[in-house]
Write an enzyme that holds these catalytic residues in place. Structure first.
Site, PDB file in Angstrom:
ATOM      1  N   THR A  92       0.895  -1.164   0.000  1.00 16.50           N
ATOM      2  CA  THR A  92       0.000   0.000   0.000  1.00 16.50           C
ATOM      3  C   THR A  92       0.921   1.198   0.000  1.00 16.50           C
ATOM      4  OG1 THR A  92      -2.008  -0.818   1.103  1.00 16.50           O
ATOM      5  CG2 THR A  92      -1.379   1.381   1.664  1.00 16.50           C
ATOM      6  N   VAL A 143     -12.892  -4.964   0.498  1.00 21.49           N
ATOM      7  CA  VAL A 143     -12.413  -3.601   0.726  1.00 21.49           C
ATOM      8  C   VAL A 143     -11.360  -3.615   1.833  1.00 21.49           C
ATOM      9  CG1 VAL A 143     -13.075  -1.247   1.361  1.00 21.49           C
ATOM     10  CG2 VAL A 143     -14.674  -2.690   0.070  1.00 21.49           C
ATOM     11  N   GLY A 155      -5.354  -5.515   6.077  1.00 18.19           N
ATOM     12  CA  GLY A 155      -6.401  -4.529   6.327  1.00 18.19           C
ATOM     13  C   GLY A 155      -7.514  -4.962   7.259  1.00 18.19           C
TER      14      GLY A 155
HETATM   15  N1  ASP Z   1      -3.846  -2.496   3.964  1.00 18.57           N
HETATM   16  C1  ASP Z   1      -4.018  -2.892   2.600  1.00 18.57           C
HETATM   17  C2  ASP Z   1      -5.310  -3.606   2.455  1.00 18.57           C
HETATM   18  O1  ASP Z   1      -5.685  -4.345   3.328  1.00 18.57           O
HETATM   19  C3  ASP Z   1      -2.919  -3.764   2.111  1.00 18.57           C
HETATM   20  C4  ASP Z   1      -1.549  -3.411   2.606  1.00 18.57           C
HETATM   21  O2  ASP Z   1      -1.332  -2.346   3.158  1.00 18.57           O
HETATM   22  O3  ASP Z   1      -0.625  -4.188   2.466  1.00 18.57           O
HETATM   23  O4  ASP Z   1      -5.935  -3.479   1.443  1.00 18.57           O
END
Ligand code: ASP
Length: 311
Positions: A174, A203, A228
């Site tokens: 991300t 999501v 997430g």
């Molecule tokens: N937090 C992001 C999600 O769950 C993925 C990530 O940060 O690695 O979509």
């Protein structure tokens, strides 16, 4: 008045054993480009909101990071992008969920922030972006061979019911930024492709305010990265702000505690955070987190694993 910007390019880093010096240099270069893009805004007296927008756009445009161009695929082989942005000066917020079309999901979220809405998803969000005059690109723009291969490997692993031995970097990632500007205002922005082979419709936490993205001048601005579902269930970003507000904890104490506790129960990841005084905290409970900081002096500092930030 001073200003500061902190960014991340995901807590899922490539294993040291498979990292090459060339790739490591490319990651640092990508982080520094984003830091300088945000610094340009802040040095010109611009807002934290503009600075986090520009820093995240730079990371979205970089194929190495899981957002915009180079985002991961859903299990159906499509891109569904999520992004959220928040202004700490008035708690205005905007997010988009599961979109495909606008070149920059964070600019899409920013357009939502500037409207009467907070959260728009799918087709409606895309129509809104078209009406707002945002740049659209064909679906192929988001494709990279590396992310496509990661999807094929994961689908094959699921068919074989084999153990998950992937690098974190092949599962997720991300990008995000937090800033305090010279006027004392805070802002946070986060943009993601989500998790590799995620279920269509799934999501992540970046567009969920209080989970992966939060900004309030009274406490702090936070942009998170990691698994997430954990960040949403534990309202991670808001939990840190609340500990500062109600327990009087410092940014460092609150953010390190929340991220460490999350790691103990299985929520891998990390975050970048800045408070109203310009203190910065970059805690993570994973092997590494692509991250960087830049202040008034314009020195772009970055790190990947558990080492100190370097210029
Ligand atoms: N937090 C992001 C999600 O769950 C993925 C990530 O940060 O690695 O979509």
């Amino acid at each position: 008045m001073s200003f500061v910007l902190a960014i991340h390019g995901g807590a899922g880093t490539i294993r040291r054993s498979t990292m090459t010096p060339e790739l490591e240099a490319a990651y640092h270069a990508g982080l520094r480009r984003a830091l300088l893009a945000g610094h340009k805004v802040l040095a010109g007296g611009g807002s934290a909101l503009d600075a986090v927008t520009e820093a995240v756009v730079a990371l979205e445009d970089d194929a190495l990071f899981n957002a915009g161009h180079g985002a991961v695929y859903t299990s159906a082989g499509k891109h569904e992008l999520d992004a959220g942005i928040m202004d700490g000066s008035d708690l205005n917020a905007g997010a988009v969920v599961g979109i495909l079309g606008p070149r920059s999901p964070i600019r899409a979220a920013r357009a939502v922030l500037e409207s009467e809405h907070v959260l728009l998803h799918g087709r409606g969000a895309e129509d809104f972006c078209r009406q707002a005059g945002l740049e659209f690109v064909p679906a192929a723009y988001f494709h990279t061979e590396r992310r496509w291969q990661a999807l094929q490997d994961e689908l094959e692993r699921r068919r074989q019911l084999a153990a998950d031995t992937r690098d974190d970097a092949d599962k997720h990632g991300t990008v995000g930024a937090v800033a305090r500007d010279s006027h004392g205002n805070l802002a946070a922005a986060t943009s993601t492709g989500g998790m590799t082979a995620k279920a269509p419709g799934r999501v992540g936490d970046p567009p969920v305010f209080g989970a992966g993205t939060w900004a309030d001048n009274a406490t702090c601005a936070i942009s998170a990265t990691g698994h997430g579902e954990w960040f949403i269930r534990h309202a991670v970003a808001h939990d840190i702000a609340s500990r500062m507000k109600y327990l009087g904890e410092s940014l460092t104490v609150a953010s390190e505690k929340v991220v460490a506790d999350l790691g103990v129960i299985g929520g891998s990841g990390g975050l970048v955070a800045v408070d109203h005084a310009g203190n910065v905290s970059l805690p993570f409970n994973s092997a590494g987190m692509y991250r960087g900081v830049i202040g008034v002096d314009g020195r772009a500092l970055s790190a990947i694993y558990r080492e100190e930030l370097v210029a």
